[in-house]
Design an enzyme around this catalytic site. Structure first.
Site, PDB file in Angstrom:
ATOM      1  N   ARG A 233       0.853  -1.190   0.000  1.00 15.19           N
ATOM      2  CA  ARG A 233       0.000   0.000   0.000  1.00 15.19           C
ATOM      3  C   ARG A 233       0.885   1.234   0.000  1.00 15.19           C
ATOM      4  NH1 ARG A 233      -3.605  -2.703  -1.452  1.00 15.19           N
ATOM      5  NH2 ARG A 233      -5.590  -3.113  -0.419  1.00 15.19           N
ATOM      6  N   GLU A 262      -3.466   7.679  -4.353  1.00 19.91           N
ATOM      7  CA  GLU A 262      -3.822   7.199  -5.698  1.00 19.91           C
ATOM      8  C   GLU A 262      -5.089   7.872  -6.200  1.00 19.91           C
ATOM      9  OE1 GLU A 262      -4.008   2.944  -5.299  1.00 19.91           O
ATOM     10  OE2 GLU A 262      -1.915   2.845  -4.686  1.00 19.91           O
ATOM     11  N   HIS A 280      -1.336   0.576  -9.665  1.00 21.93           N
ATOM     12  CA  HIS A 280      -1.955  -0.381  -8.734  1.00 21.93           C
ATOM     13  C   HIS A 280      -2.616  -1.552  -9.494  1.00 21.93           C
ATOM     14  CE1 HIS A 280      -4.022  -0.832  -4.545  1.00 21.93           C
ATOM     15  NE2 HIS A 280      -3.825  -2.009  -5.115  1.00 21.93           N
TER      16      HIS A 280
HETATM   17  C1  8YV Z   1      -7.046  -4.513  -5.881  1.00 21.80           C
HETATM   18  C2  8YV Z   1      -5.672  -4.902  -3.715  1.00 21.80           C
HETATM   19  O1  8YV Z   1      -6.318  -3.520  -6.507  1.00 21.80           O
HETATM   20  O2  8YV Z   1      -6.245  -7.012  -2.901  1.00 21.80           O
HETATM   21  C3  8YV Z   1      -5.848  -5.887  -2.626  1.00 21.80           C
HETATM   22  O3  8YV Z   1      -5.611  -5.547  -1.455  1.00 21.80           O
HETATM   23  O4  8YV Z   1      -5.153  -3.850  -3.523  1.00 21.80           O
HETATM   24  C4  8YV Z   1      -6.079  -5.285  -5.088  1.00 21.80           C
HETATM   25  O5  8YV Z   1      -6.349  -6.581  -5.257  1.00 21.80           O
HETATM   26  C5  8YV Z   1      -8.312  -3.941  -5.519  1.00 21.80           C
HETATM   27  O6  8YV Z   1      -8.973  -4.344  -4.415  1.00 21.80           O
HETATM   28  C6  8YV Z   1      -9.178  -3.830  -6.730  1.00 21.80           C
HETATM   29  O7  8YV Z   1     -10.184  -3.063  -6.523  1.00 21.80           O
END
Ligand code: 8YV
Length: 315
Positions: A233, A262, A280
């Site tokens: 993150r 972001e 991302h």
């Molecule tokens: C996705 C993510 O970008 O799983 C996570 O924690 O950051 C990613 O898989 C996201 O949730 C897609 O919306």
């Protein structure tokens, strides 16, 4: 099951929306022009929230949903879900572990190779006609054999370690406690890990404890030959400090899939060939996003039928 009102916070793949639509009463939060009015109108029917890494279930949202029973996030990361609030209210939480591990670990290795070998920068060199104009691209840095320090040796961290071994990269790690079942060298201090590796990979969840774990001290320990990779993150890194360190060449390079704010990315990084910037996309393959959607749907189905959840989060 149709009586389960599901609030979808953000647009996600059509497949997920269709599968939810087939089974439940779907409310699209992101489509509502007046969110407050939308919530007060529909909150009595809403028993489930589906969020992701962009929009989840904040304390404010949870407070506005008196009948909320479950939050099913389409992500492995839980940082957008107010877990404390869920615990207090007895709201169940599920996420999407395992199904995205390979993709994220593949991308981490890809970022390491891209950053050290300047794959993106070399590609730009060819496209801009500079190869023909200026001749050979400058020499880059070897990846195989580099020492990799992983912050967070969970599912994704381990999958990165396994891949790194195939490149003859010695692996060491930092985590809250030493793992008894792994052979990698453990550091109880992230600064020591950074000082003793060539590539520092952030693969831990974002929590109060890990916020800005890659701070100025860690970046300086990593040093002018060290490379930072972040597939976790954005707020794991003190981003202004990283930008400064890269511009001042106190850190050797960075491969970043995530950012503090972001989709805003510090523009000072755009000109740096030793930096790779991705929007991302760790889990963003068709296969994995379908698998993630299935996990979300199966969890909600299990909840609606009073069966055990597929991937419950222990609160
Ligand atoms: C996705 C993510 O970008 O799983 C996570 O924690 O950051 C990613 O898989 C996201 O949730 C897609 O919306």
């Amino acid at each position: 099951m149709e009586s389960l009102g599901v609030l979808m916070m953000h647009p996600m793949i059509p497949y997920l929306q269709e599968e939810l639509d087939k089974r439940f009463r779907l409310f699209r939060y992101y489509d509502a022009a007046n969110k407050k009015e939308f919530l007060s109108l529909h909150s009595p029917s809403i028993k489930a929230v589906v969020g992701n890494s962009i929009v989840g279930a904040s304390a404010e949202l949870i407070d506005a949903l008196p009948n909320l029973e479950i939050v099913s996030t389409n992500s492995v990361g839980l940082d957008k879900v107010d877990l404390r609030k869920c615990r207090e209210r007895g709201i169940k939480v599920t996420n999407t572990p395992d199904v995205l591990t390979d993709d994220v670990a593949d991308l981490a290795i890809g970022l390491m190779i891209c950053t050290l070998r300047h794959i993106c920068a070399s590609d730009r060199y060819v496209r801009k006609g500079l190869w023909r104009g200026l001749g050979e691209y400058k020499l880059t840095t070897k990846f195989s054999g580099k020492t990799i320090g992983i912050v967070g040796l969970g599912r994704i961290g381990l999958a990165i370690a396994k891949r790194a071994e195939a490149f003859d990269c010695p692996v060491s790690y930092f985590s809250r406690s030493q793992k008894s079942d792994v052979k990698y060298k453990y550091y109880s201090d992230v600064v020591d890990l950074a000082a003793n590796c060539d590539i520092l990979v952030l693969a831990c969840p974002l929590t109060e404890e890990t916020y800005h774990i890659a701070n100025q001290v860690v970046l300086d320990a990593l040093g002018p030959k060290g490379v930072l990779i972040n597939i976790g993150r954005g707020p794991l890194v003190d981003e202004p400090e990283l930008v400064k360190a890269l511009l001042e060449k106190r850190v050797g390079g960075a491969g970043l899939d995530v950012f503090e704010d972001e989709p805003v990315v510090p523009e000072e990084l755009f000109e740096l060939d030793n930096v790779v910037l991705l929007p991302h996309v760790g889990s963003a393959t068709v296969e994995t996003r379908i698998d993630m959607a299935d996990v979300v749907v199966k969890n909600l189905e299990a909840h609606a039928l009073g069966k055990p959840l597929i991937t419950p989060v222990c609160l």
